[in-house]
Design an enzyme around this catalytic site. Structure first.
Site, mmCIF file in Angstrom:
data_model
loop_
_atom_site.group_PDB
_atom_site.id
_atom_site.type_symbol
_atom_site.label_atom_id
_atom_site.label_comp_id
_atom_site.label_asym_id
_atom_site.label_seq_id
_atom_site.Cartn_x
_atom_site.Cartn_y
_atom_site.Cartn_z
ATOM 1 N N GLU A 180 0.841 -1.209 0.000
ATOM 2 C CA GLU A 180 0.000 0.000 0.000
ATOM 3 C C GLU A 180 0.871 1.252 0.000
ATOM 4 O OE1 GLU A 180 -3.680 -0.995 2.777
ATOM 5 O OE2 GLU A 180 -4.003 -0.273 0.728
ATOM 6 N N GLU A 234 -4.799 -7.920 2.593
ATOM 7 C CA GLU A 234 -5.743 -7.644 3.685
ATOM 8 C C GLU A 234 -6.982 -8.528 3.629
ATOM 9 O OE1 GLU A 234 -3.919 -5.397 2.140
ATOM 10 O OE2 GLU A 234 -3.555 -3.625 3.368
#
Ligand SMILES: C[C@H](/C=C/C(=O)SCCNC(=O)CCNC(=O)[C@H](O)C(C)(C)COP(=O)(O)OP(=O)(O)OC[C@H]1O[C@@H](n2cnc3c(N)ncnc32)[C@H](O)[C@@H]1OP(=O)(O)O)[C@H]1CC[C@H]2[C@@H]3CCC4=CC(=O)CC[C@]4(C)[C@H]3CC[C@]12C
Length: 266
Positions: free
Chosen positions: A120, A140
């Site tokens: 990210e 995630e």
């Protein structure tokens, strides 16, 4: 996991015009902690505020980049406890450069895993170098979590749609070679050499006119998604300002005098 050391969870080192930020929890593959995020946020402020700093390099300690949020810490409280109050503005997470971008180039040096929060924050970097064994992914969803570091917005803008969708929805990891092939990173080098390559690129950028470099960055970011002619209005305003600088005089003069330009940033 072994007891945490007393080491700071992130290290910040200035080498001339380059600031090196190292995520430093090697025993947990540099999984993010509140302390690490606070040091990173302060480092971004330093990059933006110090005119002597022209480029930043982000790396990780212990042969890893970042394993994302600390999953073990999440077992101690409910991961949603920090959200229930509703008071947190999650559209901006300075430490992860979500909703904020550095005004100067950010070069990523990735050795080992850069997964979940690691991939990210990678999307907030501009130039990206990885060692051959580096691994990437936005995992995630594998843990029933959401990539709140911005990937569901940024990855489809940085990669072809179907590849971004697959990586976000499957959470699968990908090799450095695949990451380079799809354009998530720009360089793959032998393991252990990513920092040297990142510093080579950072120093090359730092030797260029800082006003030009920063205006190019601003133009790329501020015109993203704009209709072309609207974008050219932004581009021409930012570009023209660079031409009126003293550095714009210094560059051609240095060429004519067959010497290296000495840019002063004004
Ligand atoms: C949403 C944002 C991001 C979320 C996430 O990142 S979720 C985490 C996902 N991580 C993973 O899937 C990676 C898991 N790890 C692995 O797959 C592997 O370990 C590896 C591939 C990384 C390495 O494999 P390896 O074989 O080399 O090594 P191992 O033996 O597996 O591991 C060695 C050692 O390290 C430990 N380890 C590894 N990974 C982790 C980890 N992720 N956590 C903990 N420990 C890890 C492993 O257990 C081994 O230990 P050992 O003892 O030896 O067994 C969020 C990111 C930031 C959040 C914001 C922060 C600020 C905020 C505060 C609030 O209160 C809420 C809002 C918010 C803004 C918050 C919002 C959500 C984020 C943006």
């Amino acid at each position: 996991m072994e007891a945490e050391t007393r080491e700071p969870h992130a290290l910040v080192e200035q080498r001339g015009p380059v600031l090196i930020v190292t995520m430093n929890r090697p025993r947990a593959r540099n999984a993010l902690s509140a302390q690490m995020l606070a040091i990173m946020r302060d480092a971004w402020d330093r990059v933006d505020e110090d005119p002597e700093i022209r480029v930043c390099v982000l790396t990780g300690a212990g042969g890893a980049f970042c394993a994302g949020a600390d999953l073990k810490a999440m077992t101690r409280d409910h991961p949603g406890d920090g959200f229930r109050s509703g008071g947190t503005d999650l559209s901006r997470i300075d430490a992860l450069l979500k909703g904020r971008r550095l005004t100067k180039p950010l070069v990523a040096d990735v050795e080992g895993p850069a997964v979940a929060g690691g991939t990210e924050i990678l999307q907030a970097t501009d130039v990206r170098v990885a060692g051959a064994s580096a691994r990437f992914g936005v995992s995630e969803a594998c843990w029933g979590l959401f990539p709140l570091g911005g990937s569901a917005v940024r990855l489809p803008r940085q990669l072809p749609y179907t590849i971004a969708a697959e990586l976000l929805l499957t959470g699968r990891h990908l090799s450095a070679e695949e990451a380079r092939r799809i354009g998530l990173i720009g360089h793959v080098v032998p393991d252990g050499q990513a920092l040297a390559k990142a510093l080579e690129l950072a120093e090359r950028i730092a030797a260029n006119g800082p006003l030009a470099v920063q205006a190019i960055l601003r133009t790329m970011r501020e015109t993203e998604g704009m209709p072309e002619n609207d974008a050219f209005a932004v581009e021409s305003r930012l570009g023209a300002a660079v031409f009126t600088s003293a550095d714009a005089k210094e560059g051609p003069r240095a060429f004519a005098e067959k010497r290296t330009p000495l840019f002063q940033g004004h």
